[in-house]
Motif scaffolding. Structure first.
Motif, short mmCIF file in Angstrom:
data_model
loop_
_atom_site.label_atom_id
_atom_site.label_comp_id
_atom_site.label_asym_id
_atom_site.label_seq_id
_atom_site.Cartn_x
_atom_site.Cartn_y
_atom_site.Cartn_z
N PRO A 139 -0.02 11.69 -0.71
CA PRO A 139 -0.15 10.98 0.55
C PRO A 139 1.22 10.67 1.15
N GLU A 140 1.22 10.58 2.45
CA GLU A 140 2.44 10.24 3.16
C GLU A 140 2.17 9.10 4.12
N GLY A 141 3.22 8.43 4.54
CA GLY A 141 3.11 7.37 5.53
C GLY A 141 2.29 6.20 5.01
N ALA A 142 1.42 5.67 5.86
CA ALA A 142 0.61 4.51 5.51
C ALA A 142 -0.39 4.81 4.39
N ALA A 143 -0.73 6.09 4.20
CA ALA A 143 -1.70 6.46 3.17
C ALA A 143 -1.18 6.20 1.76
N ILE A 144 0.14 6.08 1.60
CA ILE A 144 0.72 5.84 0.28
C ILE A 144 0.23 4.51 -0.29
N SER A 145 0.12 3.50 0.55
CA SER A 145 -0.29 2.18 0.06
C SER A 145 -1.75 1.88 0.36
N ASN A 146 -2.52 2.84 0.83
CA ASN A 146 -3.92 2.64 1.14
C ASN A 146 -4.74 2.93 -0.12
N TYR A 147 -5.39 1.89 -0.64
CA TYR A 147 -6.12 2.02 -1.90
C TYR A 147 -7.38 2.87 -1.75
N VAL A 148 -7.96 2.91 -0.57
CA VAL A 148 -9.13 3.76 -0.34
C VAL A 148 -8.71 5.23 -0.45
N VAL A 149 -7.56 5.58 0.13
CA VAL A 149 -7.06 6.95 0.05
C VAL A 149 -6.73 7.30 -1.41
N GLN A 150 -6.09 6.39 -2.11
CA GLN A 150 -5.75 6.64 -3.51
C GLN A 150 -6.99 6.81 -4.36
N TYR A 151 -8.01 5.99 -4.12
CA TYR A 151 -9.25 6.09 -4.88
C TYR A 151 -9.95 7.43 -4.58
N ALA A 152 -9.98 7.81 -3.30
CA ALA A 152 -10.60 9.08 -2.93
C ALA A 152 -9.88 10.26 -3.58
N LEU A 164 -7.62 7.39 -14.19
CA LEU A 164 -6.60 7.25 -13.16
C LEU A 164 -6.65 5.89 -12.47
N ALA A 165 -7.79 5.19 -12.60
CA ALA A 165 -7.89 3.88 -11.97
C ALA A 165 -6.87 2.91 -12.58
N LEU A 166 -6.45 3.19 -13.80
CA LEU A 166 -5.46 2.33 -14.44
C LEU A 166 -4.10 2.45 -13.76
N ALA A 167 -3.86 3.57 -13.09
CA ALA A 167 -2.57 3.79 -12.45
C ALA A 167 -2.48 3.16 -11.06
N ILE A 168 -3.61 2.74 -10.50
CA ILE A 168 -3.62 2.14 -9.17
C ILE A 168 -3.55 0.63 -9.32
N VAL A 169 -2.39 0.07 -9.06
CA VAL A 169 -2.15 -1.35 -9.22
C VAL A 169 -1.67 -1.91 -7.89
N PRO A 170 -2.31 -2.99 -7.41
CA PRO A 170 -1.88 -3.55 -6.14
C PRO A 170 -0.41 -3.99 -6.19
N ALA A 171 0.30 -3.79 -5.08
CA ALA A 171 1.71 -4.15 -5.01
C ALA A 171 1.86 -5.64 -5.22
N GLY A 172 2.86 -6.04 -5.98
CA GLY A 172 3.16 -7.45 -6.22
C GLY A 172 2.28 -8.08 -7.30
N MET A 173 1.43 -7.31 -7.95
CA MET A 173 0.52 -7.87 -8.95
C MET A 173 1.29 -8.42 -10.16
N PHE A 174 2.39 -7.81 -10.50
CA PHE A 174 3.16 -8.23 -11.67
C PHE A 174 4.48 -8.89 -11.27
N GLY A 175 4.52 -9.46 -10.11
CA GLY A 175 5.76 -10.13 -9.68
C GLY A 175 6.77 -9.12 -9.19
N ASN A 176 8.04 -9.44 -9.37
CA ASN A 176 9.12 -8.56 -8.88
C ASN A 176 9.70 -7.74 -10.02
N LEU A 177 8.93 -6.82 -10.54
CA LEU A 177 9.42 -5.94 -11.59
C LEU A 177 10.23 -4.82 -10.97
N PRO A 178 11.24 -4.32 -11.65
CA PRO A 178 12.05 -3.22 -11.10
C PRO A 178 11.28 -1.94 -11.01
#
Length: 98
Positions: free
Chosen positions: A1-14, A84-98
């Motif tokens: 995915p590119e652009g806004a689709a990178i952070s879109n969880y529906v696109v990632q799930y699909a 693969l659902a394990l690899a989809i983690v919402p941004a900021g879920m684990f704080g500010n990890l590098p």
């Protein structure tokens, strides 16, 4: 995915579902090829009919639209079994990890 689709969880799930189904198709084709190589068939048609009988079946999916805030137990079950659902983690879920 590119652009806004990178952070879109529906696109990632699909995409994860497409990848999962593609892998199943790859495995079925690979198994069919191995079966053809391992046992020389008496006739090509008989072998293909056997292969089709053993192929995975399609799951029927309702075409009714789902609300975005509704919980669907069938979708949850698919997500729980999807590695693969394990690899989809919402941004900021684990704080500010590098």
């Amino acid at each position: 995915p590119e652009g806004a689709a990178i952070s879109n969880y529906v696109v990632q799930y699909a995409l994860a579902l497409v990848l999962k189904e593609s892998f199943k198709i790859y495995c079925a084709i690979n198994d069919g090829i191995i079966n053809l190589v391992d046992k020389p068939p008496q006739s090509f048609l008989a072998t293909m009919e056997e292969y089709i009988r053993e192929a995975p079946r399609v799951v029927a999916i309702s075409r009714e639209p789902l609300g975005l805030n509704e919980t669907n137990s069938y979708a949850s079950a698919i997500e729980d079994t999807n590695a693969l659902a394990l690899a989809i983690v919402p941004a900021g879920m684990f704080g500010n990890l590098p």
